[in-house]
Design an enzyme around this catalytic site. Structure first.
Site, mmCIF file in Angstrom:
data_model
loop_
_atom_site.group_PDB
_atom_site.id
_atom_site.type_symbol
_atom_site.label_atom_id
_atom_site.label_comp_id
_atom_site.label_asym_id
_atom_site.label_seq_id
_atom_site.Cartn_x
_atom_site.Cartn_y
_atom_site.Cartn_z
ATOM 1 N N SER A 61 0.757 -1.098 0.074
ATOM 2 C CA SER A 61 0.044 0.156 0.040
ATOM 3 C C SER A 61 1.018 1.216 -0.063
ATOM 4 O O SER A 61 2.040 1.112 0.090
ATOM 5 C CB SER A 61 -0.816 -0.098 1.243
ATOM 6 O OG SER A 61 -0.045 0.029 2.437
ATOM 7 N N ASP A 107 -1.038 -1.655 -4.136
ATOM 8 C CA ASP A 107 -2.399 -1.888 -3.838
ATOM 9 C C ASP A 107 -3.053 -0.509 -3.855
ATOM 10 O O ASP A 107 -2.568 0.419 -4.262
ATOM 11 C CB ASP A 107 -2.462 -2.380 -2.178
ATOM 12 C CG ASP A 107 -3.591 -3.010 -1.874
ATOM 13 O OD1 ASP A 107 -4.488 -3.098 -2.504
ATOM 14 O OD2 ASP A 107 -3.994 -3.290 -0.672
ATOM 15 N N HIS A 108 -4.479 -0.538 -3.420
ATOM 16 C CA HIS A 108 -5.440 0.490 -3.566
ATOM 17 C C HIS A 108 -4.661 2.029 -3.477
ATOM 18 O O HIS A 108 -3.991 2.474 -2.843
ATOM 19 C CB HIS A 108 -6.367 0.753 -2.425
ATOM 20 C CG HIS A 108 -7.432 -0.427 -2.525
ATOM 21 N ND1 HIS A 108 -6.926 -1.605 -2.145
ATOM 22 C CD2 HIS A 108 -8.498 -0.298 -3.167
ATOM 23 C CE1 HIS A 108 -8.185 -2.420 -2.091
ATOM 24 N NE2 HIS A 108 -9.012 -1.862 -2.684
ATOM 25 N N GLU A 172 -10.961 -0.877 -9.912
ATOM 26 C CA GLU A 172 -12.017 -1.348 -9.067
ATOM 27 C C GLU A 172 -13.321 -0.803 -9.454
ATOM 28 O O GLU A 172 -13.368 0.434 -9.935
ATOM 29 C CB GLU A 172 -11.678 -0.824 -7.705
ATOM 30 C CG GLU A 172 -12.851 -1.479 -6.630
ATOM 31 C CD GLU A 172 -12.514 -1.642 -5.468
ATOM 32 O OE1 GLU A 172 -10.986 -2.152 -5.128
ATOM 33 O OE2 GLU A 172 -13.050 -1.502 -4.524
ATOM 34 N N GLY A 227 -14.075 -4.414 5.156
ATOM 35 C CA GLY A 227 -14.119 -4.137 6.821
ATOM 36 C C GLY A 227 -15.337 -2.874 7.174
ATOM 37 O O GLY A 227 -15.244 -2.621 8.424
ATOM 38 N N HIS A 264 -11.121 -8.685 -3.419
ATOM 39 C CA HIS A 264 -10.847 -7.745 -2.345
ATOM 40 C C HIS A 264 -11.500 -8.144 -1.164
ATOM 41 O O HIS A 264 -12.801 -8.459 -1.340
ATOM 42 C CB HIS A 264 -10.949 -6.365 -2.727
ATOM 43 C CG HIS A 264 -9.954 -5.843 -3.588
ATOM 44 N ND1 HIS A 264 -9.822 -4.434 -3.912
ATOM 45 C CD2 HIS A 264 -9.099 -6.416 -4.511
ATOM 46 C CE1 HIS A 264 -8.851 -4.436 -4.739
ATOM 47 N NE2 HIS A 264 -8.608 -5.503 -5.230
ATOM 48 N N GLY A 265 -11.113 -7.960 0.070
ATOM 49 C CA GLY A 265 -11.973 -7.919 1.180
ATOM 50 C C GLY A 265 -12.552 -9.232 1.375
ATOM 51 O O GLY A 265 -13.743 -9.218 1.790
ATOM 52 N N SER A 267 -11.768 -11.503 3.823
ATOM 53 C CA SER A 267 -11.501 -11.751 4.764
ATOM 54 C C SER A 267 -12.782 -12.530 5.617
ATOM 55 O O SER A 267 -13.813 -11.973 5.609
ATOM 56 C CB SER A 267 -10.997 -10.851 5.957
ATOM 57 O OG SER A 267 -9.661 -10.589 5.454
ATOM 58 N N ASN A 286 -6.823 -10.985 -2.025
ATOM 59 C CA ASN A 286 -5.855 -10.111 -1.243
ATOM 60 C C ASN A 286 -5.846 -10.407 0.202
ATOM 61 O O ASN A 286 -7.150 -10.918 0.758
ATOM 62 C CB ASN A 286 -6.504 -8.387 -1.050
ATOM 63 C CG ASN A 286 -6.273 -7.954 -2.309
ATOM 64 O OD1 ASN A 286 -5.542 -8.466 -3.364
ATOM 65 N ND2 ASN A 286 -6.468 -6.498 -2.615
ATOM 66 N N ILE A 287 -4.952 -10.495 0.895
ATOM 67 C CA ILE A 287 -4.884 -10.957 2.103
ATOM 68 C C ILE A 287 -3.892 -9.932 2.973
ATOM 69 O O ILE A 287 -2.820 -9.900 2.518
ATOM 70 C CB ILE A 287 -4.115 -12.390 2.376
ATOM 71 C CG1 ILE A 287 -4.869 -13.494 1.610
ATOM 72 C CG2 ILE A 287 -3.935 -12.922 3.885
ATOM 73 C CD1 ILE A 287 -4.313 -14.707 1.423
ATOM 74 N N ASP A 288 -4.610 -9.295 3.861
ATOM 75 C CA ASP A 288 -3.660 -8.324 4.650
ATOM 76 C C ASP A 288 -3.837 -8.505 6.230
ATOM 77 O O ASP A 288 -2.802 -8.851 6.810
ATOM 78 C CB ASP A 288 -4.229 -7.076 4.139
ATOM 79 C CG ASP A 288 -3.055 -5.783 4.817
ATOM 80 O OD1 ASP A 288 -2.243 -6.112 5.612
ATOM 81 O OD2 ASP A 288 -3.740 -4.750 4.721
HETATM 82 ZN ZN LIG Z 1 -10.666 -2.917 -3.187
#
Ligand SMILES: [Zn+2]
Length: 360
Positions: A61, A107-108, A172, A227, A264-265, A267, A286-288
């Site tokens: 990021s 990333d973003h 996106e 999130g 994305h997102g 989780s 994506n894994i963060d």
């Molecule tokens: Zn995204």
């Protein structure tokens, strides 16, 4: 379906990157894309991939890149650019020794971060002139909060520049919602709100504009969120991805799954929904936050178990030397091992375990 395609280990860009994306899509698996912030996390991610015999996507990021350069650099913008350059150079030097293929990605980047992308491209162009390949395999430009015409026109402008140095662009599409919309408090309303889901017509518009320019991938909202919502508040609907692929395929007369899709997102998503999304052309997930915890948890346990070593160099009562405990390599390695263990699971969930196409 097993692929016979192979690539040299190391950072993959351009044609090799496209080959890797296609190998994942036709092979029915996706690659973990893991956020890193320094050499410990980059090395741990590469070691994890080597252990899993999986290829891997490493991403930074803008704040991760700044941290990589160091908090001591007063010009924060410069640090975000040079930290990204340093991370990519680190991977270019070392990735091949791990024996797997590594995708380097940022990333973003929202509208305010367009100058960051452009400054990284200045560096990428310089690197390309010297080495015949770019620093990064791809960058992400996330203008999903802006009107779609602005999003796509800017994406086209940036992709023009990137494709000249063999780079790919991730975009996106779709409003992921937020508290300001009043969405997220009411389950039924949220589940029915079409604005939370990318519209296949928008994806088609993106394909028509960007495909003639260069290689690109799309992060589409199909109920995945960053999130904002409590788990279960929005329903994951991978069929949105299927419908987008079908619309592009029919309209453009392409082969199956023409779009390169990104998750994305994800989780906390159900494993069956992840697997379903992969069958619709998702090649990257994506894994963060999960790997952040995987790094920190064993460090915390070690500090707790060896409390005195973090207070005294030598035990004040019995004179025991604590050097082997407070040497940062001791606990940083435990953090690395935490990431390595967590990513074995991720590679299994995404089907990438044992599927590296790297051959020496
Ligand atoms: Zn995204």
């Amino acid at each position: 379906m097993m692929s016979n395609t192979t690539l040299k280990p190391g950072v993959v860009t351009g044609e090799a990157y496209a080959t890797l994306v296609n190998a994942a899509k036709t092979g029915g698996y996706a690659l973990p894309a893991v956020n890193v912030t320094g050499t410990n996390t980059i090395n741990a991610v590469m070691e994890a991939a080597a252990n899993a015999n999986s290829d891997i996507i490493i991403q930074l990021s803008n704040s991760g890149a700044q941290f990589y350069a160091g908090r001591g650099i007063a010009d924060g913008f410069k640090a975000k650019v040079m930290g990204a350059v340093a991370a990519a150079q680190h991977a270019h030097l070392l990735a091949e020794y791990y024996g797997i293929c590594v995708v380097m990605h940022t990333d973003h980047a929202n509208r305010a971060l367009i100058p960051w992308i452009e400054a990284m491209l200045d560096e990428g162009e310089k690197y390309y002139e010297q080495h015949g390949k770019p620093l990064y395999s791809s960058h992400m430009l996330d203008l999903s909060a802006d009107p779609i015409d602005f999003n796509l026109n800017e994406s086209a402008r940036i992709l023009e520049r990137m494709s000249k140095i063999d780079m790919s662009l991730e975009i996106e599409l779709g409003v992921t919602g937020g508290e300001e919309d009043g969405i997220g408090s009411d389950f039924d309303e949220a589940a029915d709100n079409s604005r939370l889901y990318t519209q296949p017509a928008d994806v088609l518009q993106a394909y028509e504009l960007l495909n003639p320019i260069g290689h690109f991938s799309v992060a589409a909202s199909f109920g995945n969120v960053h999130g904002v919502y409590k788990p279960g508040n929005v329903k994951l609907r991978p069929e949105i991805l299927k419908n987008s692929q079908a619309l592009v395929q029919q309209t453009q007369g392409t082969s199956n799954n023409p779009l390169h899709l990104v998750f994305h997102g994800g989780s906390g998503s159900e494993k069956s929904k992840i697997a379903e999304a992969v069958t619709y052309g998702v090649f990257k997930m994506n894994i963060d936050t999960d790997t952040q915890f995987a790094f920190s948890q064993p460090v915390g346990r070690f500090v707790e178990a060896n409390e005195k070593a973090f207070k005294f160099q030598v035990d004040p009562e019995d004179g025991t030397p604590y050097k082997k405990f407070y040497d940062p390599r001791q606990y940083l390695r435990l953090g690395e091992e935490g990431i390595i263990a967590r990513l074995q699971e991720a590679c299994e969930d995404l089907g990438s375990k044992g599927r590296s196409i790297a051959r020496v």
